[in-house]
Design a protein around this motif. Sequence first.
Motif, PDB file in Angstrom:
ATOM      1  N   UNK A 188      -8.009  54.944  68.912  1.00  0.00           N
ATOM      2  CA  UNK A 188      -7.926  56.372  68.678  1.00  0.00           C
ATOM      3  C   UNK A 188      -7.489  57.113  69.923  1.00  0.00           C
ATOM      4  N   UNK A 189      -7.514  58.454  69.873  1.00  0.00           N
ATOM      5  CA  UNK A 189      -7.040  59.270  70.995  1.00  0.00           C
ATOM      6  C   UNK A 189      -7.779  59.002  72.307  1.00  0.00           C
ATOM      7  N   UNK A 190      -9.069  58.655  72.229  1.00  0.00           N
ATOM      8  CA  UNK A 190      -9.859  58.453  73.446  1.00  0.00           C
ATOM      9  C   UNK A 190     -10.237  56.994  73.660  1.00  0.00           C
ATOM     10  N   UNK A 191      -9.427  56.086  73.145  1.00  0.00           N
ATOM     11  CA  UNK A 191      -9.696  54.660  73.316  1.00  0.00           C
ATOM     12  C   UNK A 191      -9.149  54.160  74.645  1.00  0.00           C
ATOM     13  N   UNK A 192      -9.817  53.169  75.222  1.00  0.00           N
ATOM     14  CA  UNK A 192      -9.237  52.413  76.319  1.00  0.00           C
ATOM     15  C   UNK A 192      -8.104  51.572  75.756  1.00  0.00           C
ATOM     16  N   UNK A 193      -6.932  51.653  76.367  1.00  0.00           N
ATOM     17  CA  UNK A 193      -5.761  50.945  75.847  1.00  0.00           C
ATOM     18  C   UNK A 193      -5.993  49.439  75.853  1.00  0.00           C
ATOM     19  N   UNK A 194      -5.697  48.738  74.741  1.00  0.00           N
ATOM     20  CA  UNK A 194      -5.884  47.292  74.701  1.00  0.00           C
ATOM     21  C   UNK A 194      -4.791  46.531  75.451  1.00  0.00           C
ATOM     22  N   UNK A 195      -3.718  47.204  75.828  1.00  0.00           N
ATOM     23  CA  UNK A 195      -2.676  46.538  76.612  1.00  0.00           C
ATOM     24  C   UNK A 195      -3.136  46.388  78.067  1.00  0.00           C
ATOM     25  N   UNK A 196      -2.710  45.307  78.698  1.00  0.00           N
ATOM     26  CA  UNK A 196      -3.061  45.086  80.100  1.00  0.00           C
ATOM     27  C   UNK A 196      -2.588  46.266  80.948  1.00  0.00           C
ATOM     28  N   UNK A 197      -3.425  46.689  81.883  1.00  0.00           N
ATOM     29  CA  UNK A 197      -3.047  47.793  82.756  1.00  0.00           C
ATOM     30  C   UNK A 197      -3.827  47.708  84.055  1.00  0.00           C
ATOM     31  N   UNK A 198      -3.303  48.367  85.061  1.00  0.00           N
ATOM     32  CA  UNK A 198      -3.991  48.438  86.351  1.00  0.00           C
ATOM     33  C   UNK A 198      -3.926  49.870  86.843  1.00  0.00           C
ATOM     34  N   UNK A 199      -4.825  50.216  87.762  1.00  0.00           N
ATOM     35  CA  UNK A 199      -4.865  51.571  88.321  1.00  0.00           C
ATOM     36  C   UNK A 199      -5.593  51.527  89.653  1.00  0.00           C
ATOM     37  N   UNK A 200      -5.212  52.442  90.533  1.00  0.00           N
ATOM     38  CA  UNK A 200      -5.837  52.549  91.855  1.00  0.00           C
ATOM     39  C   UNK A 200      -6.228  53.999  92.110  1.00  0.00           C
ATOM     40  N   UNK A 201      -7.445  54.193  92.592  1.00  0.00           N
ATOM     41  CA  UNK A 201      -7.940  55.528  92.915  1.00  0.00           C
ATOM     42  C   UNK A 201      -8.222  55.630  94.406  1.00  0.00           C
TER      43      UNK A 201
END
Length: 477
Positions: free
Chosen positions: A88-101
């Motif tokens: 849904x609109x607020x789901x964590x994407x099931x596709x592999x992803x990375x991020x840096x903060x």
Amino acid sequence: MRHWWLQFRTIAFVALAVSFWPWIALALRAQETTPAQASTNEPQPSDDPETDPNLVMFRHPETDRLWISGQANFISQWHPGFHSPYQGPNSLSPQAQDATSRVLTLYTGLRLTNNAELLCDVQETGGHGIGEALGLAGFTNLDVVRNPTLSKAPYIANLMWHQIIPLGDSRIPSERTPFSLFSQLPERRLEVRFGKLGLAEFFDLNTYGTDSNFQFMNWTIDNNGAYDYAADTRGFTYAAMLEYHDRHWAARFAEALMPKVANGLHLDADLGRARSENIEFEVHGTLFSKREGALRLLAFVNHANMGSYRLAIDNFLAGLTPVPEITAHPLQTTIKYGFGVNFEQPLNSWAGLFGRWGWNEGQHESYAYTEVDETLLFGLGANGTRWNRKFDRAGVAFVSNGISHDHQQYLALGGLGFLLGDGRLNYGRENIVEIYYTLHAWRGVYPSAGFQYVSNPGYNRDRGPVVVPTLRLHLEF
């Protein structure tokens, strides 16, 4: 089959890497040991702070009248693809992803008298969290700002007056920190703070699980997930706070401003309409091994323009809204309250147990922190003294989060919270395991490796599990 094999391989690789950190630390310690030290097997570094290595990049001024320090925290996370038949609109994407903060902080303080000081901290945040911090109640990175549209310009995080009121002549040594510059404090005292501050910097603290710079990184491990503490999107508010400290116990109370909307940046200055009361009682004592532990009992009451899950559901079932909408109500003042228990117990000189339990009434919307109505946490924290790396840190923790029946039904019918909303819901408790190791590499340089495993992300049995390997670099100036 391939999906589960990739998950197993990722879990095994990261768990193996983290488990080998103590051995890597031992090797680094051996390289730092001089031949004389190696022959005598004397423990290094000494417990005497005068002989300890410098733990920051640059030495701080010796005077206790002025404080200037800084820190930088970089957290990089990744998750592989995971099972998700829908989203849904607020789901964590099931596709592999990375991020840096990143979070950059400048701490300043001026001690004006022996009992008064002014503290001012400036922060700059940037980067992203996986999924832009959506889809998990126990999100994996505490440093992530929950609104990616916020300005990246520096902002004032803390600006407060701190006043000490002695209640006796006896004084005790005190470790100087950015939140208290005094090297000595009255054993019995009142402390008053007024201004802009983060309630989580003073309430629900725990020696083994509080600091995302050195310790765990999950929102619901470093903090009590059911404590919907008053804060803007960045985690700060304006508050007046009073603390009483005695030899073996303390109590604190704070009156704080609430945001105008859920997870909002702007605070409501009308105390008749919106405010938050927070109270905590803390007691220290010895249960076993002659080592002093701590127990903290917390309660809070929030007054704000919060919607009711039951009313949103009833309006939807009556055909008044196309989906349940928690914000579909006139301006109002409702009440949300909750309780928390927090304990820590050292087992020896280098390890200890800790845990939290939290509950809130769950009938009104999660408004300021995260979408958790009940939480239970147990963990083990340690430093590297056992393997001659006393400034290293390590820990493992398990947390189980849940939500009320009305909150479950609201999400199952397609409603959105400010963090969650898969469009549907096959409810299950969100269970999380986190493990980390932080290495003191040199002076103020602290690299870390960590790993999180999340089952039923967003309380949804139909999705996940999610595995999140993590790298962190913390710098102390």
